[in-house]
Design an enzyme around this catalytic site. Structure first.
Site, PDB file in Angstrom:
ATOM      1  N   ARG A  84       0.861  -1.184   0.000  1.00 23.25           N
ATOM      2  CA  ARG A  84       0.000   0.000   0.000  1.00 23.25           C
ATOM      3  C   ARG A  84       0.897   1.234   0.000  1.00 23.25           C
ATOM      4  O   ARG A  84       1.468   1.601   1.016  1.00 23.25           O
ATOM      5  CB  ARG A  84      -0.855  -0.017   1.272  1.00 23.25           C
ATOM      6  CG  ARG A  84      -2.008   0.973   1.286  1.00 23.25           C
ATOM      7  CD  ARG A  84      -2.603   1.096   2.684  1.00 23.25           C
ATOM      8  NE  ARG A  84      -1.828   1.986   3.511  1.00 23.25           N
ATOM      9  CZ  ARG A  84      -1.764   1.923   4.837  1.00 23.25           C
ATOM     10  NH1 ARG A  84      -2.424   1.002   5.503  1.00 23.25           N
ATOM     11  NH2 ARG A  84      -1.030   2.790   5.505  1.00 23.25           N
TER      12      ARG A  84
ATOM     13  N   HIS B 193      -3.680   4.701   4.477  1.00 23.40           N
ATOM     14  CA  HIS B 193      -4.796   3.740   4.431  1.00 23.40           C
ATOM     15  C   HIS B 193      -5.991   4.336   3.681  1.00 23.40           C
ATOM     16  O   HIS B 193      -6.526   3.737   2.754  1.00 23.40           O
ATOM     17  CB  HIS B 193      -5.207   3.340   5.844  1.00 23.40           C
ATOM     18  CG  HIS B 193      -6.485   2.582   5.897  1.00 23.40           C
ATOM     19  ND1 HIS B 193      -6.623   1.328   5.361  1.00 23.40           N
ATOM     20  CD2 HIS B 193      -7.711   2.926   6.375  1.00 23.40           C
ATOM     21  CE1 HIS B 193      -7.878   0.924   5.523  1.00 23.40           C
ATOM     22  NE2 HIS B 193      -8.561   1.867   6.123  1.00 23.40           N
TER      23      HIS B 193
ATOM     24  N   TYR C 209       3.003   5.654  11.932  1.00 18.42           N
ATOM     25  CA  TYR C 209       3.312   4.270  12.313  1.00 18.42           C
ATOM     26  C   TYR C 209       4.191   3.511  11.315  1.00 18.42           C
ATOM     27  O   TYR C 209       4.591   2.398  11.567  1.00 18.42           O
ATOM     28  CB  TYR C 209       2.009   3.488  12.524  1.00 18.42           C
ATOM     29  CG  TYR C 209       1.060   3.551  11.343  1.00 18.42           C
ATOM     30  CD1 TYR C 209       1.255   2.750  10.217  1.00 18.42           C
ATOM     31  CD2 TYR C 209      -0.029   4.423  11.345  1.00 18.42           C
ATOM     32  CE1 TYR C 209       0.388   2.811   9.137  1.00 18.42           C
ATOM     33  CE2 TYR C 209      -0.893   4.500  10.268  1.00 18.42           C
ATOM     34  CZ  TYR C 209      -0.687   3.691   9.172  1.00 18.42           C
ATOM     35  OH  TYR C 209      -1.537   3.758   8.099  1.00 18.42           O
TER      36      TYR C 209
HETATM   37  C1  LIG Z   1     -15.409  -5.210  10.575  1.00 21.81           C
HETATM   38  C2  LIG Z   1     -14.567  -4.008  10.420  1.00 21.81           C
HETATM   39  N1  LIG Z   1     -13.727  -3.674  11.399  1.00 21.81           N
HETATM   40  C3  LIG Z   1     -12.951  -2.589  11.299  1.00 21.81           C
HETATM   41  C4  LIG Z   1     -13.015  -1.803  10.195  1.00 21.81           C
HETATM   42  C5  LIG Z   1     -12.161  -0.551  10.099  1.00 21.81           C
HETATM   43  N2  LIG Z   1     -11.150  -0.745   9.087  1.00 21.81           N
HETATM   44  C6  LIG Z   1     -11.336  -0.297   7.827  1.00 21.81           C
HETATM   45  S1  LIG Z   1     -10.136  -0.778   6.821  1.00 21.81           S
HETATM   46  C7  LIG Z   1      -9.303  -1.559   8.056  1.00 21.81           C
HETATM   47  C8  LIG Z   1      -8.022  -2.245   7.762  1.00 21.81           C
HETATM   48  C9  LIG Z   1      -8.140  -3.191   6.646  1.00 21.81           C
HETATM   49  O1  LIG Z   1      -6.911  -3.736   6.357  1.00 21.81           O
HETATM   50  P1  LIG Z   1      -6.757  -4.831   5.234  1.00 21.81           P
HETATM   51  O2  LIG Z   1      -7.765  -5.900   5.437  1.00 21.81           O
HETATM   52  O3  LIG Z   1      -5.345  -5.248   5.213  1.00 21.81           O
HETATM   53  O4  LIG Z   1      -7.145  -4.072   3.898  1.00 21.81           O
HETATM   54  P2  LIG Z   1      -6.465  -2.776   3.272  1.00 21.81           P
HETATM   55  O5  LIG Z   1      -7.270  -1.607   3.727  1.00 21.81           O
HETATM   56  O6  LIG Z   1      -5.051  -2.738   3.734  1.00 21.81           O
HETATM   57  O7  LIG Z   1      -6.552  -2.922   1.796  1.00 21.81           O
HETATM   58  C10 LIG Z   1      -9.992  -1.439   9.243  1.00 21.81           C
HETATM   59  C11 LIG Z   1      -9.536  -1.978  10.540  1.00 21.81           C
HETATM   60  C12 LIG Z   1     -13.920  -2.181   9.192  1.00 21.81           C
HETATM   61  N3  LIG Z   1     -14.065  -1.467   8.067  1.00 21.81           N
HETATM   62  N4  LIG Z   1     -14.671  -3.280   9.320  1.00 21.81           N
END
Ligand SMILES: Cc1ncc(C[n+]2csc(CCOP(=O)(O)OP(=O)(O)O)c2C)c(N)n1
Ligand SMILES: [Mg+2]
Lengths: 326, 359
Positions: free
Chosen positions: B256, B260, B269
């Site tokens: 990435r 985020h 971080y």
């Molecule tokens: C059930 C849930 N918990 C928490 C979140 C908040 N949240 C949004 S994106 C994220 C991280 C996601 O990381 P990853 O699965 O690695 O996907 P990326 O965004 O890195 O593509 C979090 C914790 C959410 N959207 N849904």
């Protein structure tokens, strides 16, 4: 003494209690080095290290289930749901276990845990980031549900929630996380978990609300005062158990009650308050109880969300309807 | 004691960071038209993405999840799927969706706070963006179960992040896909971070691909920055699923390159040095190097393409910016096939209110 915001008061309460009680730990997504996506746990990782402030794998079932496990072993976990809309997978563990551990073991085991979550709309957030699920939890026997609406009350109520020997759901109105600052002495003084707070005295109508909508409700009271209408404003603060004594005392004086909440109307907490008033204060009421609430739809995405959330104008209109009765 | 089962995870890469193509690359890698198509789509996606971030920064868009660095993985998934297959995205796979017919303006509407973005013009049977992490994986498995029960030669594809593989729903999807032998391909786009939580903190497993083993699925790890490997693996696994050969977990290893979302500040971080190194491995650069080595791309063509792509994005942005807000009543109008009486009353209340206050 420094003035702090509501979210800083949340941090201050957790830090105080973590210093005082080594069994208190914090767990959730991004709560560690990052300090939480809203910064509610900012600095805690630096102060207390990774054995007291735990970034969990990304799973709400995990967070809630681990918290139950640690709690029945005598730790005091403060679990975070990153947003209101992600709390639903936690409900299995909260409802089936945390809420009834004490009762089903006849007091042998119990779950002294806090589940914190930001709640509510109005910050132009994406989908699933703006929900108000307090009534869902209030419906569950065995839970306490709290929503503070000021820095001082956030501090005192969170301390009480952490110290409470039973599970407490602690919703933090994210829209007013940084609305204003006030002096909050870091003295470890908890507030009671079973009283509401009269924020403004009045004698014509009682306005009951909680969380972020305390802001609009106080504004409505201010505008009503300019027209000579004296509104009493009550911050419910503890959604369960509700301090009905204070509400009934107020209604005895005013004869009118308008309840304001942003959650959907049907089976919301407003319905419970109205029912209690119907049961026990019917002869004090001169007008039907009014509710100003969200509608029975998911809160719209942000282009329309303010049309969903109760506004000052809607609150005043409801008050005017009650004033039509003499 | 004896061993009753043994497992391994293969890693696939054909195009390295410098644009060198491996000798065992698939036949289509010789087809310049395929590679140009891949490159143009990835390039367009990057133009779109940087414009969307700029819109957010100037207050014209809400929080936006960038796809910077994920272009190879996202575009390849789209190109490997058939239109009748079903796509169950998370929230940043615009590259897949553009291939499938979703319009950039619809992506912008969604992040611009307008539900009509979800009512997109891509395949009407695809799911919209899915914010509750990993829940889409199980919905894809459910769709695959429907295909299987109805004997339709269709495949359901979900995308989840590295963080999302920790979720109960992901494990349940993998398990169901194995138990029912479903036409399901679960792609993990491992970009090394779940907001501030690094991949290493999500699990003790060496790879995320191996999470599929316990469910009885095929599992493979791919260089997610290699568009050729991504396309090859996605085509193979989707066609195997279509022909009854079972589902697959594909781990696309990428990075990435952005925050985020626009609401995040990764400097809090994440070491800058790590990001710098990741830029050396990004997907566009290496494909462009290959195209240039073949003499089918150069700076002039790049400039001309960018001009065209930006103009196309601008048309979409303007269409988005000119979209009028929905009527307030829209919050009621799609709740049920037929509006029940209680909602009808609330709707009327809103209509009266709006008339009184703004009419
Ligand atoms: C059930 C849930 N918990 C928490 C979140 C908040 N949240 C949004 S994106 C994220 C991280 C996601 O990381 P990853 O699965 O690695 O996907 P990326 O965004 O890195 O593509 C979090 C914790 C959410 N959207 N849904
Ligand atoms: Mg990730």
């Amino acid at each position: 003494m420094a003035e702090i915001t509501l979210i800083e008061a949340v941090t201050q309460a957790m830090a105080y209690e973590m210093r005082r009680d080594p069994s208190v730990i914090v767990l959730g997504e991004d709560v560690g080095v990052n300090g939480g996506v809203f910064r509610a746990t900012a600095g805690l990782h630096a102060q207390f290290g990774s054995e007291r402030v735990l970034d969990t794998p990304l799973d709400e079932t995990t967070i809630a289930g681990l918290a139950v496990g640690m709690a029945f072993q005598g730790m005091k976990p403060i679990a975070e749901s990153q947003f209101d809309g992600f709390i639903y997978p936690m409900m299995d563990h909260i409802i089936c276990h945390a809420a009834r551990m004490r009762s089903r073991t006849r007091g042998r085991l119990h779950c002294p845990m806090v589940l914190r979550a930001p709640c509510g709309g109005g910050i132009r957030a994406p989908e699933h980031h703006s929900e108000a699920p307090e009534a869902l939890f209030a419906h569950i026997p065995g839970l306490r549900v709290v929503i503070p609406s000021s820095p001082a009350r956030a501090y005192g109520l969170l301390l009480a929630a952490i110290r409470d020997p039973d599970p407490v759901i602690f919703f933090e109105p994210k829209r007013i996380y940084r609305q204003y600052k006030e002096e909050v002495p870091d003295d470890g003084e908890a507030l009671p978990l079973d009283v509401c707070f009269v924020l403004r005295d009045g004698h014509d109508v009682t306005l009951v609300t909680w969380g972020a909508h305390v802001k609009e409700t106080l504004e409505a009271a201010e505008q009503l005062a300019e027209r000579g209408v004296s509104a009493e404003v009550i911050d419910l603060a503890t959604i369960k158990p509700i301090d009905f004594d204070t509400i009934r005392e107020s209604v005895k004086k005013t004869g009118r009650c308008v309840i304001v909440h942003e959650a959907a109307r049907t089976a919301g907490i407003g319905a419970e308050i109205a029912a209690q008033l119907a049961e026990k204060s019917m002869f004090d009421l001169v007008a039907p109880v009014e509710r100003v609430t969200g509608y029975d739809v998911p809160i719209p995405l942000f282009r329309l969300e303010m049309k969903y959330l109760p506004s000052v104008e809607r609150i005043i209109a409801a008050v005017d309807r009650t004033l039509a009765y003499r | 004691m004896h061993t009753v089962a043994r497992f391994h995870i293969d890693y696939v890469r054909y195009l390295d960071e410098d644009g060198q193509l491996a000798a065992d690359a698939p036949a289509f890698a010789a087809d310049n038209a395929v590679l140009l198509d891949l490159y143009r789509r990835m390039n367009f996606l990057r133009c779109f993405d940087s414009k969307a971030v700029a819109l957010q920064r100037t207050g014209k868009l809400g929080t936006y999840a960038s796809c910077l660095g994920h272009e190879a993985a996202h575009v390849a998934i789209g190109l490997a799927m058939r239109q009748e297959d079903v796509f169950c995205p998370m929230y940043r796979e615009y590259g897949t969706q553009f291939v499938r017919g979703v319009k950039p303006r619809e992506v912008l509407m969604y992040w611009g706070g307008d539900e009509r973005g979800n009512d997109f013009s891509g395949p009407r049977h695809d799911l919209p963006w899915c914010v509750p992490i990993a829940t889409q994986c199980l919905h894809a498995a459910g769709a695959a179960l429907a295909f299987k029960l109805r004997h339709e030669p269709r495949v359901a594809v979900s995308v989840v992040g590295d963080g999302g593989t920790s979720k109960t729903d992901f494990y349940a999807a993998v398990n169901s896909a194995g138990a029912f032998r479903l036409p399901y391909v679960g792609v993990i786009v491992n970009n090394q971070w779940a907001i501030s939580v690094p991949r290493s903190a999500q699990t003790g497993a060496e790879t995320l691909a191996q999470k599929g083993i316990a469910g009885g699925l095929h599992c493979i790890q791919v260089d997610g920055n290699d568009p050729i490997a991504m396309l090859a693996v996605m085509r193979d696994t989707i066609e195997r699923a279509r022909t009854g050969g079972g589902g697959t977990v594909v781990e696309a290893v990428t990075y990435r390159l952005s925050d985020h979302t626009t609401a995040d500040d990764a400097r809090r971080y994440r070491p800058e040095e790590e990001v710098k190194q990741a830029w050396a491995r990004e997907p566009l650069k290496r494909l462009r190097a290959l195209l240039e080595a073949r003499g089918i791309w150069d700076q002039a063509r790049e400039d001309a393409f960018k001009l065209e792509a930006n103009a196309e994005v601008d048309v979409e942005v303007n269409a988005y910016l000119e979209t009028r807000t929905q009527p307030v009543t829209s919050m009621f109008d799609f709740m049920f096939a037929e509006l029940p009486h209680d909602l009808r009353e609330q709707r009327e209340e809103v209509v009266r209110w709006e008339a009184g206050h703004h009419g």
